[in-house]
Scaffold this motif. Structure first.
Motif, PDB file in Angstrom:
ATOM      1  N   SER A   5      -7.382  -7.254  12.410  1.00 54.87           N
ATOM      2  CA  SER A   5      -6.221  -6.479  12.833  1.00 54.87           C
ATOM      3  C   SER A   5      -5.012  -6.856  11.982  1.00 54.87           C
ATOM      4  CB  SER A   5      -5.987  -6.589  14.337  1.00 54.87           C
ATOM      5  OG  SER A   5      -5.021  -7.528  14.642  1.00 54.87           O
ATOM      6  N   ALA A   6      -4.957  -8.109  11.530  1.00 59.48           N
ATOM      7  CA  ALA A   6      -3.883  -8.500  10.609  1.00 59.48           C
ATOM      8  C   ALA A   6      -4.083  -7.815   9.253  1.00 59.48           C
ATOM      9  CB  ALA A   6      -3.858 -10.020  10.437  1.00 59.48           C
ATOM     10  N   HIS A   7      -5.344  -7.750   8.830  1.00 60.54           N
ATOM     11  CA  HIS A   7      -5.629  -7.133   7.527  1.00 60.54           C
ATOM     12  C   HIS A   7      -5.221  -5.660   7.502  1.00 60.54           C
ATOM     13  CE1 HIS A   7      -7.782  -6.011   3.852  1.00 60.54           C
ATOM     14  NE2 HIS A   7      -8.194  -4.949   4.528  1.00 60.54           N
ATOM     15  N   TYR A   8      -5.464  -4.970   8.614  1.00 56.03           N
ATOM     16  CA  TYR A   8      -5.203  -3.523   8.636  1.00 56.03           C
ATOM     17  C   TYR A   8      -3.738  -3.189   8.922  1.00 56.03           C
ATOM     18  CZ  TYR A   8      -9.998  -2.031   7.929  1.00 56.03           C
ATOM     19  OH  TYR A   8     -11.209  -1.774   7.371  1.00 56.03           O
ATOM     20  N   GLU A   9      -2.982  -4.188   9.281  1.00 59.82           N
ATOM     21  CA  GLU A   9      -1.541  -4.007   9.508  1.00 59.82           C
ATOM     22  C   GLU A   9      -0.916  -3.273   8.321  1.00 59.82           C
ATOM     23  OE1 GLU A   9       1.634  -5.142  12.197  1.00 59.82           O
ATOM     24  OE2 GLU A   9      -0.350  -6.078  12.231  1.00 59.82           O
ATOM     25  N   GLY A  10      -0.215  -2.183   8.593  1.00 67.63           N
ATOM     26  CA  GLY A  10       0.483  -1.476   7.529  1.00 67.63           C
ATOM     27  C   GLY A  10      -0.367  -0.497   6.745  1.00 67.63           C
ATOM     28  N   ARG A  11      -1.680  -0.508   7.000  1.00 71.55           N
ATOM     29  CA  ARG A  11      -2.537   0.444   6.294  1.00 71.55           C
ATOM     30  C   ARG A  11      -2.535   1.790   7.015  1.00 71.55           C
ATOM     31  NH1 ARG A  11      -5.579  -1.940   2.377  1.00 71.55           N
ATOM     32  NH2 ARG A  11      -6.763  -0.021   2.224  1.00 71.55           N
ATOM     33  N   GLY A  12      -3.313   2.747   6.492  1.00 67.95           N
ATOM     34  CA  GLY A  12      -3.371   4.070   7.122  1.00 67.95           C
ATOM     35  C   GLY A  12      -4.202   4.052   8.394  1.00 67.95           C
ATOM     36  N   VAL A  13      -5.027   3.021   8.517  1.00 67.33           N
ATOM     37  CA  VAL A  13      -5.889   2.860   9.682  1.00 67.33           C
ATOM     38  C   VAL A  13      -5.535   1.522  10.306  1.00 67.33           C
ATOM     39  CG1 VAL A  13      -8.294   2.509  10.381  1.00 67.33           C
ATOM     40  CG2 VAL A  13      -7.726   4.261   8.691  1.00 67.33           C
ATOM     41  N   GLN A  14      -5.567   1.452  11.632  1.00 70.52           N
ATOM     42  CA  GLN A  14      -5.229   0.192  12.288  1.00 70.52           C
ATOM     43  C   GLN A  14      -6.303  -0.208  13.281  1.00 70.52           C
ATOM     44  OE1 GLN A  14      -1.372   0.898  13.997  1.00 70.52           O
ATOM     45  NE2 GLN A  14      -0.387   0.617  11.991  1.00 70.52           N
ATOM     46  N   LEU A  15      -6.380  -1.517  13.493  1.00 71.87           N
ATOM     47  CA  LEU A  15      -7.303  -2.024  14.504  1.00 71.87           C
ATOM     48  C   LEU A  15      -6.456  -2.431  15.713  1.00 71.87           C
ATOM     49  CD1 LEU A  15     -10.074  -2.872  15.432  1.00 71.87           C
ATOM     50  CD2 LEU A  15      -9.759  -5.054  14.277  1.00 71.87           C
ATOM     51  N   VAL A  16      -6.696  -1.805  16.846  1.00 65.28           N
ATOM     52  CA  VAL A  16      -5.850  -2.061  18.019  1.00 65.28           C
ATOM     53  C   VAL A  16      -6.687  -2.454  19.226  1.00 65.28           C
ATOM     54  CG1 VAL A  16      -3.996  -0.524  17.275  1.00 65.28           C
ATOM     55  CG2 VAL A  16      -5.883   0.380  18.651  1.00 65.28           C
ATOM     56  N   GLU A  17      -6.029  -3.171  20.145  1.00 58.73           N
ATOM     57  CA  GLU A  17      -6.670  -3.570  21.397  1.00 58.73           C
ATOM     58  C   GLU A  17      -6.064  -2.755  22.524  1.00 58.73           C
ATOM     59  OE1 GLU A  17      -5.886  -7.541  22.608  1.00 58.73           O
ATOM     60  OE2 GLU A  17      -7.251  -7.461  24.315  1.00 58.73           O
ATOM     61  N   ARG A  18      -6.906  -2.171  23.357  1.00 60.74           N
ATOM     62  CA  ARG A  18      -6.443  -1.369  24.487  1.00 60.74           C
ATOM     63  C   ARG A  18      -7.227  -1.782  25.721  1.00 60.74           C
ATOM     64  NH1 ARG A  18      -2.712  -0.636  21.509  1.00 60.74           N
ATOM     65  NH2 ARG A  18      -2.370   1.201  20.230  1.00 60.74           N
ATOM     66  N   GLY A  19      -6.557  -2.464  26.626  1.00 61.87           N
ATOM     67  CA  GLY A  19      -7.242  -2.860  27.858  1.00 61.87           C
ATOM     68  C   GLY A  19      -8.445  -3.742  27.568  1.00 61.87           C
ATOM     69  N   GLY A  20      -8.309  -4.664  26.602  1.00 63.85           N
ATOM     70  CA  GLY A  20      -9.401  -5.582  26.316  1.00 63.85           C
ATOM     71  C   GLY A  20     -10.471  -4.992  25.409  1.00 63.85           C
ATOM     72  N   ARG A  21     -10.347  -3.718  25.060  1.00 60.97           N
ATOM     73  CA  ARG A  21     -11.321  -3.081  24.166  1.00 60.97           C
ATOM     74  C   ARG A  21     -10.653  -2.753  22.847  1.00 60.97           C
ATOM     75  NH1 ARG A  21     -15.217  -0.497  28.044  1.00 60.97           N
ATOM     76  NH2 ARG A  21     -14.522  -1.434  29.980  1.00 60.97           N
ATOM     77  N   MET A  40       0.853  -1.204   0.000  1.00 58.79           N
ATOM     78  CA  MET A  40       0.000   0.000   0.000  1.00 58.79           C
ATOM     79  C   MET A  40       0.887   1.251   0.000  1.00 58.79           C
ATOM     80  SD  MET A  40      -2.946   0.933   2.734  1.00 58.79           S
ATOM     81  CE  MET A  40      -4.285   1.985   2.235  1.00 58.79           C
ATOM     82  N   ASP A  41       0.629   2.162  -0.938  1.00 60.45           N
ATOM     83  CA  ASP A  41       1.546   3.303  -1.072  1.00 60.45           C
ATOM     84  C   ASP A  41       1.218   4.414  -0.072  1.00 60.45           C
ATOM     85  OD1 ASP A  41       0.033   5.679  -2.690  1.00 60.45           O
ATOM     86  OD2 ASP A  41      -0.749   3.679  -3.188  1.00 60.45           O
ATOM     87  N   ASP A  42       2.147   5.331   0.061  1.00 61.14           N
ATOM     88  CA  ASP A  42       2.034   6.382   1.068  1.00 61.14           C
ATOM     89  C   ASP A  42       0.811   7.273   0.881  1.00 61.14           C
ATOM     90  OD1 ASP A  42       4.214   5.494   2.336  1.00 61.14           O
ATOM     91  OD2 ASP A  42       5.587   7.081   1.650  1.00 61.14           O
ATOM     92  N   VAL A  43       0.533   7.605  -0.393  1.00 64.78           N
ATOM     93  CA  VAL A  43      -0.606   8.495  -0.627  1.00 64.78           C
ATOM     94  C   VAL A  43      -1.906   7.804  -0.191  1.00 64.78           C
ATOM     95  CG1 VAL A  43      -1.924   9.797  -2.337  1.00 64.78           C
ATOM     96  CG2 VAL A  43       0.559   9.647  -2.532  1.00 64.78           C
ATOM     97  N   SER A  44      -2.052   6.538  -0.549  1.00 65.96           N
ATOM     98  CA  SER A  44      -3.270   5.818  -0.175  1.00 65.96           C
ATOM     99  C   SER A  44      -3.390   5.728   1.350  1.00 65.96           C
ATOM    100  CB  SER A  44      -3.259   4.403  -0.767  1.00 65.96           C
ATOM    101  OG  SER A  44      -3.355   4.477  -2.168  1.00 65.96           O
ATOM    102  N   ARG A  45      -2.294   5.439   1.999  1.00 56.31           N
ATOM    103  CA  ARG A  45      -2.332   5.351   3.468  1.00 56.31           C
ATOM    104  C   ARG A  45      -2.778   6.683   4.061  1.00 56.31           C
ATOM    105  NH1 ARG A  45       2.257   4.432   6.576  1.00 56.31           N
ATOM    106  NH2 ARG A  45       1.000   3.364   8.119  1.00 56.31           N
TER     107      ARG A  45
END
Lengths: 209, 239, 209
Positions: C47-63, A1-6
């Protein structure tokens, strides 16, 4: 995924308003030469990527935003049904509609002898037991109401003719005048005890000693 | 001119001075630190008293600590100045640890400053819909009440057989004339046969006989005894 | 992409707060039997799918929640309003609460060596990062404070174990009260090394250069 898309993905995700490609390019250009064309390409790629997912990237009037997939609306805003007892006013209005249908609100009021709040008929419409059945061809053309098949189904009636007639009501004491003190009590007729009293007096029997 | 406004209390100032020794906090010289502190406070001529009170208390305590540390060992009291010095050192270490922790915490990627949540979330909600409850009996009873309110009402008092008070009085007086001992009121009632099989008439007889008994008691002709509430009511002729 | 993943993705996009897998399952279960285990699997996949994207899925304190990737901060920060800066006192109080929780105000003051203004804890309570967590069962029954899930979410921590340096601080006893540390040192003072520590600290004349 490129920087602009991110960057575009993140910016649209965090934005509180839908954004035009131009606005995106301007915002993201703060750090690096991002062109409107780059942004447009990224938007196309992203929207293809999100196709079929739970979230979609959509354009509305030249502005882009993320939204949840329309087919999931029922999951995101589920409807929860809560049992609630019909108020006395609504029960009376429903009974009058059932016995006299079709009737207008003014006719219901004339029979009940008291005004019927707008909300009362709304509740009955919401319950699905009554429907608007056209208008009475008199001055003002008032809406008239009638019961629905759901009404018959809910009350276990084959037809409205199954409702007891006036003479049967009289025979079972249901037409016995209710004294005013009783009436005041019945304002609180959620109380099962009061229901019990009504049932008894309706049976025409003196309460047991 | 020196100021104290920049410090979050005397311990904060001490920590800053200790750091100027440029050694591990576990290895700082307490005596040197005391001297630095006292010199600093002396230098801060324009002390605002309300601000300075804590600093002056600390200065006095440090001066005492210093003198204790310099005294020959045998003249020392409990707690030993070494213990006091160690305690101060431990406090400085703890404050330093928390200050560093706070800095590291604040330096993290923070939500709303470095990373961002969805800007315009649709929100998750549950639409509550009423499921209206009403039974067919409620419906019919409601209609009955509506009709009862509007139908002209004719009151008819049904003629009903009763035992009058007069006949109860006569009956009771006559029967009492035959009995001397205690008799329960119910035993005076007519046998439940024939017309007296009617429960309503029997109730009327009981009520009238009761009132008659009260009347006779009032006239001083009988005495009444009831041992407990709703218990049997017994009566006896007087004289 | 399976239905559970789509539903979880959409629900977390739409949610205005981080959500536990249980809360997600409950919400999504209104229409169909969704199990906590299904939701957890979907969360891992997403969360694996969003790895490296501009948006991420994260876990914080079980949420769980979606957020923008940290490395894009420089692009997004100019667009978003900077949150109010905490005072030094509030920052330190927050760190002390986080590393020592639950703690009373007196315990915070003991570490900072200065009184804590009423407003300082109020600011932290208002931010939603700390909460009152009951009372300490000692004379005066002081209120004790602890951090919240919002604290973990804000500072990007999976749990309190991820607090920077907490393991080391615990291992070196720096999270123990001074009294406890003193006792440990004095109790073991047969140990020549500890004697050495005490002597050194008191020895004003010979700091190591």
């Amino acid at each position: 995924m490129d920087d602009v898309s991110r960057a575009v993905e993140a910016a649209l995700f965090a934005a509180s308003q839908p954004m035009t490609p131009q606005a995106l390019a301007t915002h993201l250009a703060h750090h690096g030469g991002m062109e409107g064309a780059d942004v447009r390409r990224a938007l196309r790629e992203l929207s293809a990527h999100y196709e079929g997912r739970g979230v979609q990237l959509v354009e509305r009037g030249g502005r882009w935003h993320f939204q949840t997939a329309p087919d999931l609306a029922h999951l995101l805003r589920p409807v929860h049904e809560e049992p609630r007892k019909l108020s006395r006013a609504a029960t009376e209005a429903l009974a009058i509609i059932a016995y006299h249908e079709p009737v207008s609100r003014a006719e219901i009021e004339a029979i009940r002898g008291v005004q019927t709040a707008k909300g009362t008929l709304d509740v009955l419409l919401e319950s699905g037991w009554i429907r608007m059945a056209g208008r009475r061809e008199v001055p003002g053309r008032p809406v008239i109401y009638a019961t629905t098949p759901a009404f018959l189904a809910h009350f276990g009636l084959n037809s409205r003719r199954d409702l007891p007639g006036i003479e049967e009501l009289r025979a079972t004491g249901l037409l016995d005048p209710v004294d005013t003190a009783m009436e005041a009590l019945m304002g609180a007729s959620d109380d099962p005890q009061v229901d019990q009293v009504i049932r008894q007096s309706a049976d025409g029997l003196a309460p047991e000693e | 001119m020196l100021e104290l406004d920049g410090w979050e209390g005397p311990l904060d100032l001490l920590l800053d001075l200790a750091r100027r020794q440029k050694v591990d906090l576990r290895r700082i010289s307490i005596l040197e630190l005391v001297d630095q502190y006292l010199a600093y406070i002396e230098g801060a001529e324009a002390l605002r008293l309300e601000l300075a009170a804590d600093y002056l208390v600390m200065a006095a305590w440090l001066a005492y600590l210093k003198s204790s540390l310099l005294l020959p060992k045998e003249e020392q009291e409990q707690p030993s100045p070494e213990e006091m010095a160690l305690r101060l050192q431990l406090r400085l270490q703890r404050l330093a640890a928390m200050r560093e922790a706070a800095a590291r915490l604040m330096g993290r990627d923070r939500l709303g400053r470095d990373v961002f949540a969805r800007g315009a979330p649709e929100g998750l909600a549950v639409d509550r819909k009423a499921q209206w409850q009403c039974g067919v009996y409620d419906l019919i009873a409601a209609y009955g009440q509506v009709k009862a309110r509007s139908i002209p009402v004719v009151h008819r008092v049904a003629e009903r057989k009763v035992m009058t008070l007069d006949s109860a009085l006569t009956r009771l007086s006559a029967m009492l004339g035959l009995r001397l001992d205690w008799v329960e009121l119910r035993d005076f009632l007519p046998e439940g046969v024939g017309e007296w099989a009617d429960e309503r008439l029997r109730r009327s007889a009981l009520a009238s006989s009761f009132v008659a008994a009260l009347e006779l008691a009032k006239q001083g002709k009988v005495e009444l005894v009831q041992t407990h509430v709703f218990g049997p009511l017994t009566m006896r002729r007087i004289g």
